[in-house]
Design a protein around this motif. Structure first.
Motif, PDB file in Angstrom:
ATOM      1  N   PHE A 144      99.673  43.173  -5.647  1.00  0.00           N
ATOM      2  CA  PHE A 144      99.813  44.080  -4.503  1.00  0.00           C
ATOM      3  C   PHE A 144      98.502  44.785  -4.166  1.00  0.00           C
ATOM      4  CE2 PHE A 144     104.480  44.155  -5.569  1.00  0.00           C
ATOM      5  CZ  PHE A 144     104.850  43.459  -4.442  1.00  0.00           C
ATOM      6  N   VAL A 145      97.779  45.202  -5.190  1.00  0.00           N
ATOM      7  CA  VAL A 145      96.534  45.925  -4.915  1.00  0.00           C
ATOM      8  C   VAL A 145      95.497  44.996  -4.292  1.00  0.00           C
ATOM      9  CG1 VAL A 145      94.627  47.172  -5.992  1.00  0.00           C
ATOM     10  CG2 VAL A 145      96.961  47.634  -6.708  1.00  0.00           C
ATOM     11  N   GLY A 162      96.083  42.619  -2.427  1.00  0.00           N
ATOM     12  CA  GLY A 162      96.499  42.253  -1.078  1.00  0.00           C
ATOM     13  C   GLY A 162      96.135  43.284  -0.024  1.00  0.00           C
ATOM     14  N   VAL A 163      95.730  44.477  -0.457  1.00  0.00           N
ATOM     15  CA  VAL A 163      95.438  45.538   0.519  1.00  0.00           C
ATOM     16  C   VAL A 163      94.272  45.175   1.440  1.00  0.00           C
ATOM     17  CG1 VAL A 163      94.700  47.939   0.741  1.00  0.00           C
ATOM     18  CG2 VAL A 163      96.475  47.340  -0.894  1.00  0.00           C
ATOM     19  N   ALA A 200      95.464  42.650   3.962  1.00  0.00           N
ATOM     20  CA  ALA A 200      96.367  43.240   4.969  1.00  0.00           C
ATOM     21  C   ALA A 200      95.575  44.063   5.983  1.00  0.00           C
ATOM     22  CB  ALA A 200      97.405  44.115   4.275  1.00  0.00           C
ATOM     23  N   LEU A 201      94.597  44.820   5.496  1.00  0.00           N
ATOM     24  CA  LEU A 201      93.784  45.617   6.426  1.00  0.00           C
ATOM     25  C   LEU A 201      92.991  44.706   7.373  1.00  0.00           C
ATOM     26  CD1 LEU A 201      92.500  48.475   4.085  1.00  0.00           C
ATOM     27  CD2 LEU A 201      94.359  48.535   5.752  1.00  0.00           C
ATOM     28  N   GLU A 255      93.948  41.775   8.398  1.00  0.00           N
ATOM     29  CA  GLU A 255      94.902  41.257   9.396  1.00  0.00           C
ATOM     30  C   GLU A 255      95.221  42.298  10.461  1.00  0.00           C
ATOM     31  OE1 GLU A 255      98.170  40.138   7.021  1.00  0.00           O
ATOM     32  OE2 GLU A 255      97.420  38.124   6.585  1.00  0.00           O
ATOM     33  N   ARG A 256      95.417  43.538  10.016  1.00  0.00           N
ATOM     34  CA  ARG A 256      95.787  44.586  10.976  1.00  0.00           C
ATOM     35  C   ARG A 256      94.614  44.917  11.897  1.00  0.00           C
ATOM     36  NH1 ARG A 256      99.352  42.813   8.904  1.00  0.00           N
ATOM     37  NH2 ARG A 256     101.074  43.700   7.747  1.00  0.00           N
ATOM     38  N   GLY A 309      98.061  39.697  12.856  1.00  0.00           N
ATOM     39  CA  GLY A 309      99.478  39.898  12.617  1.00  0.00           C
ATOM     40  C   GLY A 309     100.200  38.689  12.074  1.00  0.00           C
ATOM     41  N   ARG A 310      99.481  37.660  11.698  1.00  0.00           N
ATOM     42  CA  ARG A 310     100.113  36.488  11.096  1.00  0.00           C
ATOM     43  C   ARG A 310      99.202  36.001   9.963  1.00  0.00           C
ATOM     44  NH1 ARG A 310      97.115  32.274  12.951  1.00  0.00           N
ATOM     45  NH2 ARG A 310      95.958  32.655  14.861  1.00  0.00           N
ATOM     46  N   PRO A 311      99.774  35.321   8.975  1.00  0.00           N
ATOM     47  CA  PRO A 311      98.945  34.892   7.842  1.00  0.00           C
ATOM     48  C   PRO A 311      97.941  33.822   8.244  1.00  0.00           C
ATOM     49  CG  PRO A 311     101.188  34.043   7.630  1.00  0.00           C
ATOM     50  CD  PRO A 311     101.195  34.988   8.786  1.00  0.00           C
ATOM     51  N   TRP A 347      92.440  37.808   0.037  1.00  0.00           N
ATOM     52  CA  TRP A 347      93.406  38.174  -1.018  1.00  0.00           C
ATOM     53  C   TRP A 347      92.967  37.562  -2.356  1.00  0.00           C
ATOM     54  CZ3 TRP A 347      99.403  37.610  -0.028  1.00  0.00           C
ATOM     55  CH2 TRP A 347     100.085  38.357  -0.992  1.00  0.00           C
ATOM     56  N   ILE A 378      99.827  47.802   4.531  1.00  0.00           N
ATOM     57  CA  ILE A 378      98.932  47.417   3.427  1.00  0.00           C
ATOM     58  C   ILE A 378      99.460  46.200   2.679  1.00  0.00           C
ATOM     59  CG2 ILE A 378      97.912  49.699   3.075  1.00  0.00           C
ATOM     60  CD1 ILE A 378      99.917  50.102   0.813  1.00  0.00           C
ATOM     61  N   THR A 379     100.396  45.485   3.301  1.00  0.00           N
ATOM     62  CA  THR A 379     100.912  44.259   2.696  1.00  0.00           C
ATOM     63  C   THR A 379     100.546  43.085   3.598  1.00  0.00           C
ATOM     64  OG1 THR A 379     102.769  45.517   1.805  1.00  0.00           O
ATOM     65  CG2 THR A 379     102.976  43.128   1.790  1.00  0.00           C
ATOM     66  N   PRO A 380      99.961  42.031   3.056  1.00  0.00           N
ATOM     67  CA  PRO A 380      99.587  40.887   3.902  1.00  0.00           C
ATOM     68  C   PRO A 380     100.797  40.313   4.634  1.00  0.00           C
ATOM     69  CG  PRO A 380      98.584  40.696   1.737  1.00  0.00           C
ATOM     70  CD  PRO A 380      99.524  41.845   1.656  1.00  0.00           C
ATOM     71  N   ALA A 381     100.529  39.754   5.806  1.00  0.00           N
ATOM     72  CA  ALA A 381     101.614  39.217   6.628  1.00  0.00           C
ATOM     73  C   ALA A 381     102.277  38.007   5.987  1.00  0.00           C
ATOM     74  CB  ALA A 381     101.071  38.842   8.007  1.00  0.00           C
ATOM     75  N   TRP A 403     104.849  50.483  -4.812  1.00  0.00           N
ATOM     76  CA  TRP A 403     103.900  51.551  -4.490  1.00  0.00           C
ATOM     77  C   TRP A 403     104.485  52.923  -4.804  1.00  0.00           C
ATOM     78  CZ3 TRP A 403      99.079  50.554  -4.272  1.00  0.00           C
ATOM     79  CH2 TRP A 403      98.617  49.342  -3.771  1.00  0.00           C
TER      80      TRP A 403
END
Lengths: 149, 109
Positions: A60-61, A63-64, A67-68, A70-71, A76-78, A86, B63-66, B80
């Protein structure tokens, strides 16, 4: 490479980190803080759960940043780029484990096999020498012929 | 522990910890119900779980990948929240703001 293939590599790296990280001992020792009291566990199972928790935290860590990315890029898509970010995050978080793996050859028994980088004389107390492990027979409680009680 | 009220003297810890724990277990319940029910289920328990935890899931989605499917985001949010609870405990402990339990020797009968 497809995102799902990269994700499998990310998962593998995270599992490796959970197994070999030097912080596994810390997670294991503070288990009473994060493990619910209503789950009484033997020590071996607690070690296993600690390893899983460390792997999950790595997943999870790491992945931050992806995710940032992507945003902030508005995708908005992988995408493969995000998955590579990642993967890099997971590898960076696993560097202590990878160093440990590199220092000990192929794991804890690497020193015994002479692949530790220290020759056949590893530093004392850092490695487990399997040849010195002995199974101690149980004490003869009944005191007769050693066939149990 | 004599001379202190273990609840009111440490209300900031208990209230925060309780709220975080309630959210965490609601998220786990939301995930489990999400496995059994469709996303638009009219089940009122599931709807309330969603209503209570939507803001956490929204923050966690950021903060989670798509690549992580939407139905698994509550699990990430639960992780979290557990991390936040652990951090809260450690920080308050460092500042000596946690209730201390001191065992008193048995008094003679």
């Amino acid at each position: 490479m497809q995102p799902q293939n990269i994700f499998v590599i990310v998962l593998s790296v995270c599992l490796l980190n959970g197994l070999l990280s030097p912080y596994l001992l810390v997670v294991y020792l503070i288990a009473p803080l994060w493990l619910p009291d209503y789950l009484p566990m033997p020590l071996e199972l607690r070690l296993y759960v600690s390893s899983l928790a460390l792997s999950t935290a790595t997943l999870f860590v790491s992945g931050v940043p992806a995710a940032l990315y992507e945003r902030l890029s508005g995708l908005g898509r992988p995408t493969s780029t995000a998955m590579y970010i990642w993967l890099v995050g997971a590898i960076v978080l696993s560097l202590p484990s990878l160093n440990r793996l590199n220092a000990s050859g192929s794991g804890l028994v690497g020193a015994k096999l002479g692949r530790s980088g220290h020759g056949k004389n590893p530093p004392p107390g850092r490695y487990i020498d399997p040849s010195r492990l002995r199974v101690r027979p149980d004490r003869d409680l009944d005191g007769d012929d050693g066939h149990g009680l | 522990m004599q001379g202190q009220n273990i609840w009111w003297d440490y209300w900031y810890f208990h209230l925060t910890n309780y709220a975080l724990a309630a959210l965490l277990y609601t998220l786990l319940g939301r995930f489990l119900l999400g496995v059994l029910l469709p996303p638009d289920s009219p089940n009122y328990i599931y709807r309330w779980f969603c209503r209570l935890t939507d803001f956490v899931v929204r923050w966690t989605s950021f903060i989670t990948p798509a690549y992580v499917a939407t139905r698994y985001v509550p699990l990430a949010a639960a992780f979290w929240l557990a991390a936040v609870r652990l951090a809260l405990y450690i920080v308050l402990y460092q500042f000596g703001l946690l209730p201390k339990i001191v065992l008193q020797p048995d008094s003679p009968a």
